[in-house]
Enzyme design. Structure first.
Site, mmCIF file in Angstrom:
data_model
loop_
_atom_site.group_PDB
_atom_site.id
_atom_site.type_symbol
_atom_site.label_atom_id
_atom_site.label_comp_id
_atom_site.label_asym_id
_atom_site.label_seq_id
_atom_site.Cartn_x
_atom_site.Cartn_y
_atom_site.Cartn_z
ATOM 1 N N HIS A 19 71.533 57.604 -15.407
ATOM 2 C CA HIS A 19 70.294 58.234 -15.713
ATOM 3 C C HIS A 19 69.587 58.487 -14.161
ATOM 4 C CE1 HIS A 19 65.754 58.126 -16.957
ATOM 5 N NE2 HIS A 19 66.408 59.184 -17.897
ATOM 6 N N LYS A 47 69.148 60.194 -10.284
ATOM 7 C CA LYS A 47 68.726 61.566 -9.996
ATOM 8 C C LYS A 47 68.774 61.143 -8.184
ATOM 9 C CE LYS A 47 66.753 61.833 -13.894
ATOM 10 N NZ LYS A 47 66.416 60.769 -14.788
ATOM 11 N N ASP A 62 74.429 65.320 4.275
ATOM 12 C CA ASP A 62 75.070 65.030 5.594
ATOM 13 C C ASP A 62 74.733 63.495 6.351
ATOM 14 O OD1 ASP A 62 76.445 67.441 5.922
ATOM 15 O OD2 ASP A 62 74.320 68.322 7.019
ATOM 16 N N HIS A 80 57.063 62.315 -17.279
ATOM 17 C CA HIS A 80 58.372 62.013 -16.910
ATOM 18 C C HIS A 80 58.376 61.039 -15.794
ATOM 19 C CE1 HIS A 80 62.871 62.366 -16.366
ATOM 20 N NE2 HIS A 80 62.818 62.249 -17.559
ATOM 21 N N LYS A 118 57.966 57.977 -13.324
ATOM 22 C CA LYS A 118 58.378 56.385 -13.051
ATOM 23 C C LYS A 118 57.903 55.854 -11.959
ATOM 24 C CE LYS A 118 61.973 58.193 -15.895
ATOM 25 N NZ LYS A 118 61.531 59.052 -16.798
ATOM 26 N N ASP A 157 48.567 46.982 -4.946
ATOM 27 C CA ASP A 157 47.637 46.800 -3.770
ATOM 28 C C ASP A 157 47.639 47.985 -2.942
ATOM 29 O OD1 ASP A 157 46.761 44.534 -4.832
ATOM 30 O OD2 ASP A 157 48.207 43.259 -3.622
#
Length: 386
Positions: free
Chosen positions: A109, A111, A116, A295, A297, A302
């Site tokens: 899941h 991404k 380089d 979508h 997350k 603080d």
């Protein structure tokens, strides 16, 4: 279990939605000279997907070593096959993660992109059009899907590149002894680089090597919070420890606000809502994001702790998914993240304790039944989830 290890002197930029992410990603790919490692859950056959695929193909044709991993389930068998053919023609190597569930039920899941060994991208944004629902590509959204990624430069890129090299090897045909050796190597902690800005860590999660690493990073930050905890997640079904940490923080006077996505999976919404009464009673503020598909997350605690990644707050992800987050310790980054989250909260709908006093017993029972079956499933499949 690997601890969270921070490196210093990083330059990390927050990218909100595909509007910021894809131009930066394609520019980095078009500037690549040596190698590209690319991993995603969904690689759609739409204008966005084709623009990214074309950029990767251009890189392969000019001699850049390009390695692409997509999740077979998330991307789909037909699309994975088509990508494999197109990439082969462009001198791009392609592998589908866990095709036909040959290696159990695990899914990637994550991404992640590394170009380089100089710049990396990590977040929650799949390769698909922001304006169309990712679980129903024919459904146009009322506003672009709300999600985030980060662009990383600095010493942290080396750790991300190391993980991507290992993932490419794991997805391939690696012998048992080499897999064991790679497993041992990847369990080693990366060296820390002192206590200087901008500090950041790359945190991965799977069902074997680092099952609780991302959750532990959250719990540590929440447990030490003094002022505020702002958390955004589309699938909110955390274990008891996580919910208790949020409640305790609120009870000791910390501002705790949750922004939760709804409207995607009815059962998921019911499970999340089963937690609301106790959270609200402890002083946690709960908001539902209904403007468009949420979508993201992300979280900020603080004035100096933030995280952006692909990790949902639910046990199913713990059991099935490989995930990746970047954790940042930096005041300016936290301020930027906080501003974005507060903007999302302003677009959300606040949930009040009184709302549940008017919910009929049938619906309340439905929430409890949904949670009961979810808890049973997690006890069976996600051993150790709490």
């Amino acid at each position: 279990m690997r601890s969270v290890q921070y490196t210093a002197h990083n330059d990390i930029a927050l990218l909100e939605t595909g509007l910021a992410f894809f131009p930066a990603l394609i520019a980095a790919i078009d500037g690549a000279q040596y190698d590209i490692y690319f991993e995603t859950y969904i690689f759609a056959d739409d204008d966005t997907g084709r623009s990214v695929a074309d950029a990767l193909g251009r890189a392969g044709q000019r001699g850049v070593k390009v390695r692409v991993v997509t999740d077979w389930w998330g991307t789909g068998h037909a699309r994975s096959t088509a990508l494999g053919v197109a990439f082969a023609a462009a001198n791009v190597r392609f592998r589908a993660f866990n095709a036909w569930f040959k290696r159990g039920v695990a899914r990637t899941h994550r991404k992640i992109v590394v170009v380089d060994r100089a710049v990396a991208f990590v977040g929650g944004i799949n390769v698909n059009d922001d304006w169309y629902c990712d679980y129903d590509p024919g459904k146009r959204l009322p506003a672009p899907r709300w999600d985030f990624a980060v662009q990383v430069r600095g010493p942290l890129v080396a750790a991300i590149h190391h993980e991507m090299q290992a993932q490419w090897a794991r997805v391939g045909h690696l012998g048992l002894m080499k897999r064991i050796g790679l497993f041992r190597e990847m369990r080693k902690d990366q060296a820390q680089e002192g206590d200087k800005p901008m500090q950041a860590a790359f945190v991965v999660r799977d069902s074997l090597r680092n099952r609780h690493t991302i959750q532990r990073a959250y719990l540590h930050a929440i447990g030490h919070a003094k002022k505020s905890v702002l958390l955004v997640n589309p699938y909110f079904a955390p274990g008891h420890k996580f919910r208790k940490a949020l409640a305790i923080a609120a009870e000791r006077g910390v501002e705790v606000k949750l922004l939760i996505g709804v409207g995607e999976i009815k059962l998921q919404d019911m499970v999340a809502r089963s937690f609301y009464p106790k959270l609200l009673d402890s002083g946690v503020e709960v908001y539902e994001y209904r403007k468009t598909q949420l979508h993201a997350k992300v979280a900020v605690v603080d004035d100096d702790w933030s995280t952006v990644g692909s990790s949902n707050c639910d046990g199913l992800s713990l059991f099935l998914n490989q995930e990746a987050n970047v954790v940042v310790k930096d005041h300016e980054f936290a301020r930027t993240m906080r501003d974005h989250i507060r903007g999302g909260i302003a677009d959300g709908v606040m949930i009040c304790r009184e709302d549940f006093e008017h919910v009929g017993w049938v619906r309340r029972s439905g929430y409890e039944v949904a949670y009961f079956f979810y808890k049973m499933a997690m006890r069976i499949f996600a051993i150790g989830y709490a």
